[in-house]
Design a protein around this motif. Structure first.
Motif, PDB file in Angstrom:
ATOM      1  N   ALA A 244       3.542  -4.979  -2.212  1.00  0.00           N
ATOM      2  CA  ALA A 244       2.160  -5.361  -1.916  1.00  0.00           C
ATOM      3  C   ALA A 244       1.943  -5.752  -0.458  1.00  0.00           C
ATOM      4  N   LEU A 245       2.473  -4.948   0.473  1.00  0.00           N
ATOM      5  CA  LEU A 245       2.289  -5.118   1.920  1.00  0.00           C
ATOM      6  C   LEU A 245       3.092  -6.289   2.489  1.00  0.00           C
ATOM      7  N   ARG A 246       4.006  -6.870   1.703  1.00  0.00           N
ATOM      8  CA  ARG A 246       4.736  -8.060   2.133  1.00  0.00           C
ATOM      9  C   ARG A 246       6.121  -7.758   2.692  1.00  0.00           C
ATOM     10  N   ALA A 247       6.737  -6.662   2.275  1.00  0.00           N
ATOM     11  CA  ALA A 247       8.103  -6.366   2.703  1.00  0.00           C
ATOM     12  C   ALA A 247       8.150  -5.890   4.145  1.00  0.00           C
ATOM     13  N   ASP A 248       7.101  -5.223   4.596  1.00  0.00           N
ATOM     14  CA  ASP A 248       7.048  -4.670   5.949  1.00  0.00           C
ATOM     15  C   ASP A 248       5.684  -5.002   6.536  1.00  0.00           C
ATOM     16  N   PRO A 249       5.619  -5.846   7.566  1.00  0.00           N
ATOM     17  CA  PRO A 249       4.322  -6.284   8.103  1.00  0.00           C
ATOM     18  C   PRO A 249       3.487  -5.163   8.710  1.00  0.00           C
ATOM     19  N   ALA A 250       4.099  -4.004   8.950  1.00  0.00           N
ATOM     20  CA  ALA A 250       3.349  -2.895   9.540  1.00  0.00           C
ATOM     21  C   ALA A 250       2.606  -2.059   8.497  1.00  0.00           C
ATOM     22  N   GLY A 253      -1.490  -2.366   8.418  1.00  0.00           N
ATOM     23  CA  GLY A 253      -2.136  -1.684   9.537  1.00  0.00           C
ATOM     24  C   GLY A 253      -2.032  -0.176   9.420  1.00  0.00           C
ATOM     25  N   LEU A 254      -0.899   0.303   8.918  1.00  0.00           N
ATOM     26  CA  LEU A 254      -0.709   1.745   8.738  1.00  0.00           C
ATOM     27  C   LEU A 254      -1.694   2.298   7.715  1.00  0.00           C
ATOM     28  N   ALA A 255      -1.856   1.583   6.600  1.00  0.00           N
ATOM     29  CA  ALA A 255      -2.807   2.015   5.571  1.00  0.00           C
ATOM     30  C   ALA A 255      -4.224   2.049   6.126  1.00  0.00           C
ATOM     31  N   ALA A 256      -4.559   1.043   6.939  1.00  0.00           N
ATOM     32  CA  ALA A 256      -5.893   1.007   7.543  1.00  0.00           C
ATOM     33  C   ALA A 256      -6.070   2.152   8.534  1.00  0.00           C
ATOM     34  N   GLU A 257      -5.038   2.433   9.296  1.00  0.00           N
ATOM     35  CA  GLU A 257      -5.095   3.506  10.300  1.00  0.00           C
ATOM     36  C   GLU A 257      -5.406   4.856   9.656  1.00  0.00           C
ATOM     37  N   PHE A 290      -4.338  -9.715   3.503  1.00  0.00           N
ATOM     38  CA  PHE A 290      -3.552  -8.987   4.512  1.00  0.00           C
ATOM     39  C   PHE A 290      -4.213  -7.641   4.794  1.00  0.00           C
ATOM     40  N   ALA A 291      -4.567  -6.958   3.723  1.00  0.00           N
ATOM     41  CA  ALA A 291      -5.139  -5.621   3.854  1.00  0.00           C
ATOM     42  C   ALA A 291      -6.471  -5.657   4.598  1.00  0.00           C
ATOM     43  N   LEU A 292      -7.332  -6.581   4.213  1.00  0.00           N
ATOM     44  CA  LEU A 292      -8.658  -6.652   4.830  1.00  0.00           C
ATOM     45  C   LEU A 292      -8.561  -7.065   6.295  1.00  0.00           C
ATOM     46  N   MET A 296      -8.343  -2.566   6.344  1.00  0.00           N
ATOM     47  CA  MET A 296      -8.500  -1.707   5.162  1.00  0.00           C
ATOM     48  C   MET A 296      -9.833  -1.960   4.482  1.00  0.00           C
ATOM     49  N   ASP A 297     -10.349  -0.942   3.807  1.00  0.00           N
ATOM     50  CA  ASP A 297     -11.533  -1.091   2.966  1.00  0.00           C
ATOM     51  C   ASP A 297     -11.095  -1.630   1.607  1.00  0.00           C
ATOM     52  N   ARG A 298     -11.819  -2.622   1.103  1.00  0.00           N
ATOM     53  CA  ARG A 298     -11.489  -3.177  -0.205  1.00  0.00           C
ATOM     54  C   ARG A 298     -11.561  -2.101  -1.289  1.00  0.00           C
TER      55      ARG A 298
END
Length: 401
Positions: A244-250, A253-257, A290-292, A296-298
């Motif tokens: 859930a985006l916690r293991a790798d802080p990047a 941002g990658l998903a949003a990109e 983290f995602a928002l 990222m879009d919800r």
């Protein structure tokens, strides 16, 4: 003729209106009475006594109820849980009054409103997977599992050859898969972690072929941003992150990109919980933030309770029973129960004999609000989902005969 007496259940306003219409109420009456028929429970945690006293007073004043800890009235406790109980109509009036109060209660009213809206379930909508659109909410989507690993618990070693993997994916699509989930690292208990280079060597050749050959979205199952980036550059349509985006802080941002949908799975070390779904919801809220914050879009977020991860067998079953509680987040829910060890423990059966147990979990999951089911046995589970949808989603689709 004797008067017949029987009970009914109402879970949402659509059902309420239909029942009222069956009674013969006019449309104005249906609109007025339907919110009185739908009852909701909402739990608040970390409420200060001065807040709790106002909340209880306002909820009681609207005909609802609010349970608080002993000591709230005298302010002899530092904080309390508050269990709200009421109809939709009562909540509407309660939240209007709460917005006029101090102590941060206007913001709390908005958050309660978001939970109430989420509890109703998601309306059908479109999910854009980098140009391939899937519809959520109209039917249960089937995500077919494709592991190109030597050690996955169920099909490890079966699809290491790229040709065999692509053929398997085509078969799953023909059998009813709406999404293919491609993974290159086993996450079974006791698995040996692999580095990004090895994971990429397993998944990228297969992914490139799948993107060319299949009409459905391809999800990459990884928690490493290096793997995710090259997969997205190679045409993957979704990310499935088991941390859930916690293991790798990047990852966020990658998903949003790339603007891709992301599955956020609940996972933790150990099996300690203060409240199973309450803790999971808090976990998801953090990952959603983290995602928002990353842009990222919800609307691109899907949540997965993580059946088999950081939970005992009993907790896995509890999570499935309480799955509907996750709907308060207002996001699509994916479950991955296929062939898991909990099924083996309940039935005393090896992996290859867990199809019926999986079918039971899939059906119950759909009844309790799952939008996507991640499975190995696509043909069988697509049939289970279609039958369950006909009951739960009232699709009314018949194959004939």
């Amino acid at each position: 003729m004797a008067i017949r007496v029987y009970g009914i259940e109402v879970n949402n306003q659509k059902q309420a209106v239909r029942i009222l219409e069956s009674v013969g109420a006019d449309q104005a009456g249906c609109r007025w009475m339907a919110p009185k028929m739908v009852h909701r429970l909402v739990m608040l945690e970390g409420v200060r006594p001065e807040q709790a006293n106002i909340i209880k007073q306002e909820m009681l004043g609207k005909g609802g109820e609010a349970a608080v800890a002993r000591g709230v009235v005298s302010c002899s406790v530092d904080e309390t849980k508050v269990l709200l109980m009421g109809t939709l109509k009562q909540y509407s009036a309660f939240m209007a009054k709460l917005r006029l109060q101090p102590y941060g209660l206007p913001d709390l009213a908005d958050r309660i409103g978001q939970v109430i809206t989420g509890q109703a379930g998601n309306l059908p909508g479109s999910l854009d997977c980098r140009g391939i659109t899937v519809r959520l909410g109209e039917k249960t989507l089937i995500m077919g599992i494709l592991n190109v690993t030597p050690d996955s618990f169920s099909d490890g070693g079966s699809y290491l050859d790229s040709g065999a993997a692509v053929a398997r994916a085509k078969r799953m699509v023909a059998d009813g898969a709406d999404i293919i989930d491609l993974g290159g690292e086993s996450t079974r208990p006791g698995h040996m972690p692999v580095d990004a280079e090895e994971e990429l060597a397993r998944v990228i050749p297969v992914l490139k072929e799948l993107v060319k050959e299949l009409p459905v979205p391809i999800s990459i199952d990884t928690s490493k941003s290096a793997v995710a980036r090259l997969a997205l550059e190679s045409g993957a349509h979704m990310l499935n992150d088991q941390w859930a985006l916690r293991a790798d802080p990047a990852m966020a941002g990658l998903a949003a990109e790339y603007g891709v949908p992301v599955v956020l799975m609940h996972n933790q070390e150990g099996t300690g919980y203060s409240d199973l779904t309450g803790d999971m919801i808090a976990y998801f809220q953090e990952s959603i933030n983290f995602a928002l914050e990353a842009g990222m879009d919800r609307e691109k977020i899907i949540i997965d309770p993580g059946f088999g991860f950081g939970k005992t067998a009993e907790q896995n079953l509890e999570a499935l029973r309480r799955l509907r509680e996750l709907r308060c987040l207002g996001l699509p829910v994916l479950i991955g129960t296929s062939r898991k060890s909990t099924i083996g423990k309940v039935l005393g059966l090896p992996v290859e004999q867990r199809v019926e147990g999986t079918a039971a979990t899939v059906a119950v999951g759909i009844v309790n609000g799952a939008d996507i089911v991640r499975v190995h046995d696509v043909k069988e589970m697509a049939r289970v989902a279609r039958m369950t949808d006909a009951i739960v989603r009232e699709q009314g689709a018949f194959a004939g005969g």
